[in-house]
Write an enzyme that holds these catalytic residues in place. Sequence first.
Site, PDB file in Angstrom:
ATOM      1  N   THR A 297      -0.438   7.309  -1.404  1.00 22.21           N
ATOM      2  CA  THR A 297      -2.145   7.978  -2.083  1.00 22.21           C
ATOM      3  C   THR A 297      -3.145   7.090  -1.903  1.00 22.21           C
ATOM      4  O   THR A 297      -4.368   6.773  -1.688  1.00 22.21           O
ATOM      5  CB  THR A 297      -1.572   6.754  -3.610  1.00 22.21           C
ATOM      6  OG1 THR A 297      -1.875   5.828  -3.429  1.00 22.21           O
ATOM      7  CG2 THR A 297      -0.910   7.765  -3.790  1.00 22.21           C
TER       8      THR A 297
ATOM      9  N   ASP B  76      -0.249 -12.990   9.497  1.00 22.97           N
ATOM     10  CA  ASP B  76       0.027 -13.303  10.873  1.00 22.97           C
ATOM     11  C   ASP B  76      -0.216 -14.297  11.242  1.00 22.97           C
ATOM     12  O   ASP B  76       0.200 -15.443  12.027  1.00 22.97           O
ATOM     13  CB  ASP B  76       0.192 -11.891  11.390  1.00 22.97           C
ATOM     14  CG  ASP B  76       0.826 -10.723  11.622  1.00 22.97           C
ATOM     15  OD1 ASP B  76       1.850 -11.455  10.768  1.00 22.97           O
ATOM     16  OD2 ASP B  76       0.561 -10.247  11.845  1.00 22.97           O
TER      17      ASP B  76
ATOM     18  N   ASP C 149      -5.062 -11.010  11.398  1.00 21.04           N
ATOM     19  CA  ASP C 149      -4.853 -10.655  10.537  1.00 21.04           C
ATOM     20  C   ASP C 149      -3.962 -12.100  10.027  1.00 21.04           C
ATOM     21  O   ASP C 149      -3.763 -12.712  10.435  1.00 21.04           O
ATOM     22  CB  ASP C 149      -2.690  -9.650  10.671  1.00 21.04           C
ATOM     23  CG  ASP C 149      -2.109  -9.464   9.500  1.00 21.04           C
ATOM     24  OD1 ASP C 149      -1.577 -10.517   8.629  1.00 21.04           O
ATOM     25  OD2 ASP C 149      -1.951  -8.829   9.289  1.00 21.04           O
TER      26      ASP C 149
ATOM     27  N   ARG D 107       1.213  -1.104  -0.050  1.00 23.27           N
ATOM     28  CA  ARG D 107      -0.098  -0.176   0.511  1.00 23.27           C
ATOM     29  C   ARG D 107       0.958   1.115   0.210  1.00 23.27           C
ATOM     30  O   ARG D 107       1.430   1.400   0.911  1.00 23.27           O
ATOM     31  CB  ARG D 107      -1.089  -0.017   1.215  1.00 23.27           C
ATOM     32  CG  ARG D 107      -1.821   0.538   0.800  1.00 23.27           C
ATOM     33  CD  ARG D 107      -3.139   0.449   2.054  1.00 23.27           C
ATOM     34  NE  ARG D 107      -2.852   1.400   3.421  1.00 23.27           N
ATOM     35  CZ  ARG D 107      -4.305   1.417   4.027  1.00 23.27           C
ATOM     36  NH1 ARG D 107      -5.073   1.639   3.323  1.00 23.27           N
ATOM     37  NH2 ARG D 107      -3.409   1.890   5.186  1.00 23.27           N
TER      38      ARG D 107
HETATM   39  N1  URA Z   1      -6.454  -8.685   5.881  1.00 24.70           N
HETATM   40  C1  URA Z   1      -6.977  -9.533   6.935  1.00 24.70           C
HETATM   41  O1  URA Z   1      -5.499 -10.122   6.722  1.00 24.70           O
HETATM   42  N2  URA Z   1      -7.542  -9.545   7.774  1.00 24.70           N
HETATM   43  C2  URA Z   1      -7.903  -8.445   7.892  1.00 24.70           C
HETATM   44  O2  URA Z   1      -9.584  -8.324   8.832  1.00 24.70           O
HETATM   45  C3  URA Z   1      -8.495  -7.750   7.420  1.00 24.70           C
HETATM   46  C4  URA Z   1      -7.399  -7.242   5.990  1.00 24.70           C
END
Ligand code: URA
Length: 210
Positions: free
Chosen positions: A106, A201, A198, A102
């Site tokens: 922007t 992770d 995530d 990202r």
């Molecule tokens: N990416 C992720 O891994 N979890 C989310 O909740 C949103 C984007």
Amino acid sequence: MLTIVDHPLAQHKLSILRDRSTPTVLFRQVLREIAFLLGSEAMRDLPLGEVEIETPLESMLAPQLDGKKLCFVSVLRAGNGVVDGLLDLVPSARVGHLGFFRDERTLQPVQYCCKLPAGLERRQVYLVDPMLATGGTAVAAAALLKEKGATRIKFICLVAAPEGVSAFSTAHPDIPVITAALDRQLNGRGYILPGLGDAGDRIFGTKDRE
Ligand code: URA
């Protein structure tokens, strides 16, 4: 164009993935299993031909997949965990990888990796990212696949946010979305609520949970 896989096994496995106490080793295993179920649903319209075979008792015309090689495209890095399960289902499929980061200025996704098999225009392509959150990356990934020649694409995710579904289906109304859940909303940091955290992770064990 949104299919929610409500199979009890898929829903049970998703609950395990959502649970913050699920350890990495179990998360990976269950992700692979739920990917198998999502993939089965996504592939339910694959065309079949017929081939003559001999059973131990007689000959018959038996259904057989119609030859075309499938392609799974993982959005790095979390997509890789799902692709492992899809490969259990179709070990002969080709696999592509797309990576985006990202841009902090922007806030738009910027491509840093694009490795795709040849002949995308002849393949059924399954674009895979476990979380459809804002939809920014998924929209960019699907646009890139089209630019590279893909004409038949489906998007497979585990959990979708309404915001992501809306952005994706506005940009790519031709691409069906297959998911195990449509969650409530995004939080201020773009995470899905209730979600599962995530995904990268949790798959790779790269962050200690508090
Ligand atoms: N990416 C992720 O891994 N979890 C989310 O909740 C949103 C984007």
